[in-house]
Design a protein around this motif. Sequence first.
Motif, PDB file in Angstrom:
ATOM      1  N   PRO A 136       0.828  -1.221   0.000  1.00 24.31           N
ATOM      2  CA  PRO A 136       0.000   0.000   0.000  1.00 24.31           C
ATOM      3  C   PRO A 136       0.856   1.262   0.000  1.00 24.31           C
ATOM      4  O   PRO A 136       0.943   1.985   0.990  1.00 24.31           O
ATOM      5  CB  PRO A 136      -0.804  -0.141   1.302  1.00 24.31           C
ATOM      6  CG  PRO A 136       0.085  -0.952   2.192  1.00 24.31           C
ATOM      7  CD  PRO A 136       0.815  -1.908   1.298  1.00 24.31           C
ATOM      8  N   GLN A 146       1.989   5.115  -1.189  1.00 22.72           N
ATOM      9  CA  GLN A 146       1.186   6.341  -1.238  1.00 22.72           C
ATOM     10  C   GLN A 146       0.482   6.480  -2.586  1.00 22.72           C
ATOM     11  O   GLN A 146      -0.671   6.921  -2.657  1.00 22.72           O
ATOM     12  CB  GLN A 146       2.077   7.558  -0.973  1.00 22.72           C
ATOM     13  CG  GLN A 146       1.299   8.833  -0.674  1.00 22.72           C
ATOM     14  CD  GLN A 146       0.392   8.680   0.534  1.00 22.72           C
ATOM     15  OE1 GLN A 146       0.803   8.157   1.564  1.00 22.72           O
ATOM     16  NE2 GLN A 146      -0.851   9.130   0.399  1.00 22.72           N
ATOM     17  N   LYS A 205      -2.495   4.099  -2.635  1.00 23.74           N
ATOM     18  CA  LYS A 205      -3.598   4.630  -1.836  1.00 23.74           C
ATOM     19  C   LYS A 205      -4.339   5.729  -2.593  1.00 23.74           C
ATOM     20  O   LYS A 205      -5.581   5.771  -2.605  1.00 23.74           O
ATOM     21  CB  LYS A 205      -3.079   5.179  -0.507  1.00 23.74           C
ATOM     22  CG  LYS A 205      -2.496   4.137   0.418  1.00 23.74           C
ATOM     23  CD  LYS A 205      -1.942   4.822   1.669  1.00 23.74           C
ATOM     24  CE  LYS A 205      -1.176   3.859   2.529  1.00 23.74           C
ATOM     25  NZ  LYS A 205      -0.574   4.517   3.712  1.00 23.74           N
ATOM     26  N   SER A 252      -9.465  -2.094  -2.043  1.00 27.67           N
ATOM     27  CA  SER A 252      -9.690  -1.235  -0.879  1.00 27.67           C
ATOM     28  C   SER A 252      -9.456  -1.992   0.421  1.00 27.67           C
ATOM     29  O   SER A 252      -9.133  -1.388   1.457  1.00 27.67           O
ATOM     30  CB  SER A 252     -11.120  -0.675  -0.895  1.00 27.67           C
ATOM     31  OG  SER A 252     -11.323   0.180  -2.006  1.00 27.67           O
ATOM     32  N   LEU A 311      -6.124  -1.318   2.002  1.00 27.88           N
ATOM     33  CA  LEU A 311      -6.057  -0.117   2.836  1.00 27.88           C
ATOM     34  C   LEU A 311      -6.590  -0.391   4.233  1.00 27.88           C
ATOM     35  O   LEU A 311      -6.053   0.103   5.225  1.00 27.88           O
ATOM     36  CB  LEU A 311      -6.840   1.028   2.184  1.00 27.88           C
ATOM     37  CG  LEU A 311      -6.121   1.876   1.132  1.00 27.88           C
ATOM     38  CD1 LEU A 311      -5.635   1.029  -0.048  1.00 27.88           C
ATOM     39  CD2 LEU A 311      -7.030   2.991   0.622  1.00 27.88           C
TER      40      LEU A 311
END
Length: 241
Positions: free
Chosen positions: A132, A134, A137, A190, A193
Amino acid sequence: MQPKSRCAKCGHDDRSWFDPEVWVPVADGFAGAAFTWKMYLDGKFPTMMTLMWVGLIGGLISGLIMTFRPMTAKWLAPAYGVLEGLMIGAFSAVVNDMFKAKYPDIVLQAVLLTFAVAFSMFLLYNFRIIKPTQKFKSIIIAASFAVFLLYAVYWILSLFHVSIGFMSWTDASPLGIGINLVVIGIAALSLILDFEQIEVGEQMGAPKQMEWYGAFGLLVTLVWLYIQILKLLSRIASSRN
């Protein structure tokens, strides 16, 4: 402070995955779904539908409170799990009733596929096959926001009786199925995250309330993923003669 256990292969903290705070809301969701599903099997449709609306509205209210006041998750996350379960169980029963002739195991297959995808994402995250970063994300958050805008436009237009064909649960067009698959992909990614939020919070010694908040986020994504997989199977069922 008790030392945190770490995965021997990947070198990352794994104790957080065994904390009850992570799984209690998910277990509550199962319990709520089982309750309304039993009502469906018993033929108690009016009560089931009432509980579906109670779950939908109550889940929305408690979800919004936790979003803006994360520290309330310790008390609200378990209740949110039950409320979402009531809604999902009843909604699944409605879909099952619609397609029981063409696709009798549609709900069971949607549940199994959801957990297969979720477990696969967990393994990909745990062994850092998907990291994950940056950039990752930013892409997932932007894609999720775009999907939210699409839902919002669809909902607003429906108020004026304007239909968008490819958004329908019974639309089996290549465009509709393609968009559905993309949304499933976004929902699945997702989860990465959510896993990171839970693990990093544990590593940094975040308050216990934040573990409940992480569990809330995980449950939201699982419900989103399940609904999209159920929608995809509904499209497939609609294409059958």
